[in-house]
Design a protein around this motif. Structure first.
Motif, mmCIF file in Angstrom:
data_model
loop_
_atom_site.group_PDB
_atom_site.id
_atom_site.type_symbol
_atom_site.label_atom_id
_atom_site.label_comp_id
_atom_site.label_asym_id
_atom_site.label_seq_id
_atom_site.Cartn_x
_atom_site.Cartn_y
_atom_site.Cartn_z
ATOM 1 N N MET A 1 -5.369 -4.616 -4.766
ATOM 2 C CA MET A 1 -4.999 -3.262 -4.362
ATOM 3 C C MET A 1 -5.065 -3.139 -2.839
ATOM 4 S SD MET A 1 -6.728 0.495 -5.033
ATOM 5 C CE MET A 1 -5.582 1.123 -6.256
ATOM 6 N N VAL A 2 -3.975 -2.663 -2.246
ATOM 7 C CA VAL A 2 -3.953 -2.315 -0.829
ATOM 8 C C VAL A 2 -4.275 -0.830 -0.737
ATOM 9 C CG1 VAL A 2 -2.581 -2.184 1.272
ATOM 10 C CG2 VAL A 2 -2.247 -4.097 -0.325
ATOM 11 N N LEU A 3 -5.379 -0.490 -0.095
ATOM 12 C CA LEU A 3 -5.858 0.890 -0.074
ATOM 13 C C LEU A 3 -5.781 1.475 1.330
ATOM 14 C CD1 LEU A 3 -7.193 3.193 -1.735
ATOM 15 C CD2 LEU A 3 -9.416 2.250 -1.024
ATOM 16 N N VAL B 1 1.953 -4.477 0.863
ATOM 17 C CA VAL B 1 2.166 -5.066 -0.461
ATOM 18 C C VAL B 1 3.347 -6.043 -0.426
ATOM 19 C CG1 VAL B 1 2.913 -4.577 -2.830
ATOM 20 C CG2 VAL B 1 1.121 -3.185 -1.786
ATOM 21 N N ALA B 2 4.439 -5.635 0.215
ATOM 22 C CA ALA B 2 5.606 -6.514 0.335
ATOM 23 C C ALA B 2 5.271 -7.759 1.142
ATOM 24 C CB ALA B 2 6.767 -5.757 0.977
ATOM 25 N N ASP B 3 4.457 -7.584 2.173
ATOM 26 C CA ASP B 3 4.052 -8.706 3.025
ATOM 27 C C ASP B 3 3.226 -9.712 2.221
ATOM 28 O OD1 ASP B 3 3.984 -9.748 5.839
ATOM 29 O OD2 ASP B 3 1.817 -9.611 5.479
ATOM 30 N N ILE B 4 2.351 -9.227 1.363
ATOM 31 C CA ILE B 4 1.534 -10.106 0.520
ATOM 32 C C ILE B 4 2.428 -10.928 -0.403
ATOM 33 C CG2 ILE B 4 -0.152 -10.148 -1.362
ATOM 34 C CD1 ILE B 4 -1.438 -7.658 -0.032
ATOM 35 N N ILE C 1 -0.234 -6.571 -8.210
ATOM 36 C CA ILE C 1 -0.440 -6.196 -6.811
ATOM 37 C C ILE C 1 0.029 -4.755 -6.666
ATOM 38 C CG2 ILE C 1 0.058 -6.750 -4.408
ATOM 39 C CD1 ILE C 1 0.853 -9.574 -5.338
ATOM 40 N N ILE C 2 -0.892 -3.866 -6.331
ATOM 41 C CA ILE C 2 -0.581 -2.441 -6.288
ATOM 42 C C ILE C 2 -1.078 -1.839 -4.977
ATOM 43 C CG2 ILE C 2 -0.755 -2.291 -8.802
ATOM 44 C CD1 ILE C 2 -3.444 -0.837 -8.411
ATOM 45 N N GLY C 3 -0.758 -0.571 -4.794
ATOM 46 C CA GLY C 3 -1.232 0.152 -3.617
ATOM 47 C C GLY C 3 -1.960 1.419 -4.008
ATOM 48 N N GLY C 4 -2.526 2.065 -3.031
ATOM 49 C CA GLY C 4 -3.203 3.335 -3.248
ATOM 50 C C GLY C 4 -3.505 3.985 -1.912
ATOM 51 N N VAL C 5 -3.625 5.298 -1.918
ATOM 52 C CA VAL C 5 -3.993 6.035 -0.706
ATOM 53 C C VAL C 5 -5.146 6.961 -1.034
ATOM 54 C CG1 VAL C 5 -3.248 7.713 1.028
ATOM 55 C CG2 VAL C 5 -1.694 5.882 0.322
ATOM 56 N N GLU D 1 -9.982 11.508 -3.873
ATOM 57 C CA GLU D 1 -9.097 10.991 -4.913
ATOM 58 C C GLU D 1 -8.173 9.910 -4.361
ATOM 59 O OE1 GLU D 1 -5.900 12.684 -8.243
ATOM 60 O OE2 GLU D 1 -6.832 14.048 -6.791
ATOM 61 N N VAL D 2 -7.946 8.886 -5.184
ATOM 62 C CA VAL D 2 -7.015 7.832 -4.829
ATOM 63 C C VAL D 2 -5.688 8.067 -5.546
ATOM 64 C CG1 VAL D 2 -6.508 5.355 -5.008
ATOM 65 C CG2 VAL D 2 -8.805 6.121 -4.388
ATOM 66 N N ASP D 3 -4.608 8.096 -4.772
ATOM 67 C CA ASP D 3 -3.266 8.196 -5.332
ATOM 68 C C ASP D 3 -2.802 6.766 -5.624
ATOM 69 O OD1 ASP D 3 -0.699 8.794 -6.078
ATOM 70 O OD2 ASP D 3 -0.006 9.354 -4.075
ATOM 71 N N PHE D 4 -2.821 6.377 -6.894
ATOM 72 C CA PHE D 4 -2.453 5.023 -7.291
ATOM 73 C C PHE D 4 -0.947 4.818 -7.167
ATOM 74 C CE2 PHE D 4 -6.676 5.074 -8.809
ATOM 75 C CZ PHE D 4 -7.074 3.761 -9.060
ATOM 76 N N MET D 5 -0.559 3.749 -6.476
ATOM 77 C CA MET D 5 0.845 3.383 -6.315
ATOM 78 C C MET D 5 1.027 2.050 -7.041
ATOM 79 S SD MET D 5 0.762 4.167 -2.236
ATOM 80 C CE MET D 5 2.426 3.601 -1.882
ATOM 81 N N ASP D 6 1.117 2.124 -8.375
ATOM 82 C CA ASP D 6 1.157 0.888 -9.146
ATOM 83 C C ASP D 6 2.556 0.531 -9.610
ATOM 84 O OD1 ASP D 6 1.231 3.057 -10.788
ATOM 85 O OD2 ASP D 6 -0.371 2.424 -12.130
ATOM 86 N N ASP D 7 3.559 1.096 -8.951
ATOM 87 C CA ASP D 7 4.950 0.772 -9.310
ATOM 88 C C ASP D 7 5.741 0.346 -8.091
ATOM 89 O OD1 ASP D 7 4.925 3.206 -8.067
ATOM 90 O OD2 ASP D 7 6.261 4.212 -9.500
#
Length: 251
Positions: free
Chosen positions: A148-150, A212-215, A233-237, A244-250
């Motif tokens: 996860m990239v946070l 995420v794209a770089d990874i 491999i996902i992201g989050g903010v 709260e974490v906004d999950f960016m799993d798509d």
């Protein structure tokens, strides 16, 4: 020392001694008042437990942990036991690439403890060779199921990249964030300044997507593991106001 100062000092010392005499009893009472169900006594993960989890299940564990954090449903962990249990081996379920920011306590954010997750920290949650090597170690060698990239709101590195700050080695680091700034500005006509919170937020999200794209682009190992369904491999903010974490799993 005049008489008044002496009396004030003596009074303070007497009060301090009284407080110290009461402290052990207070500590004992506090320990007795902790409900048993609020003490987390589970042991660190075994290799078998780690292997049995799917990437999607790990993401749900992180989601549930963050809900606990936001709702303040946190438990007291028996850290002394977990330290001893994890001393000879570790089987974390995920690795989180986080910003350096001290206001984002990653393990707490996901309600995890010793031995549960790897955490890599670098200003702006950017990717470089050393970070990629660390992520590869976490997944290929140690069996973690999620990368996860946070990112987080009000990020100083994001603000500095927007303002074009140049300072020592920081200049080179901010070059990694500039693609996210440039991409955001392609479709943004507002004020270009770190004082523009809307722009900072947009660049923050774009920077997570970029990392995420770089990874995926620069780590054939991780890209292949994701393609084979071994990891995600996902992201989050992270929201600095709510936790709260906004999950960016798509992405």
């Amino acid at each position: 020392m005049n008489k008044l100062c002496y009396i004030i000092l003596l009074t303070a010392l007497i009060a301090a001694c009284g407080a110290n005499r009461n402290r052990p009893a207070a500590a004992e009472n506090w320990e007795e008042e902790i409900p048993r169900d609020e003490i987390l006594e589970n042991r660190v993960l075994t290799a078998e437990q780690q292997q049995a989890l799917t990437p999607d299940e790990v993401i749900e564990v992180l989601r549930a942990g963050n809900r606990d954090f936001v709702d303040d449903n946190l438990t007291i962990r028996n850290n002394s036991v977990r330290v001893r249990d994890a001393a000879m081996g570790q089987y974390p379920i995920a690795v989180v690439l986080s910003c350096l920011d001290s206001r984002v306590p990653v393990e707490d954010v996901f309600h995890r403890g010793i031995g549960d997750i790897f955490v890599a920290r670098v200003a702006g949650n950017i990717s470089n060779t050393d970070i990629l090597g660390s992520l590869e170690y976490a997944c290929r060698v140690s069996g973690s199921k999620v990368v996860m990239v946070l990112g987080h709101g009000h990020c100083g590195a994001i603000k500095s990249a927007i303002d074009g700050v140049e300072l020592g080695n920081i200049t080179h680091l901010l070059e990694k964030i500039k693609p996210a700034v440039e991409h955001t500005l392609e479709s943004y006509d507002g004020m270009v300044s770190s004082s523009n919170y809307e722009l900072v937020d947009r660049v923050c999200y774009a920077n997570v997507v970029h990392t995420v794209a770089d990874i995926r682009r620069n780590s054939p190992i991780l890209a292949g593991m994701e393609r084979d369904g071994e990891i995600r491999i996902i992201g989050g903010v992270y929201d600095m106001h709510t936790g709260e974490v906004d999950f960016m799993d798509d992405i």
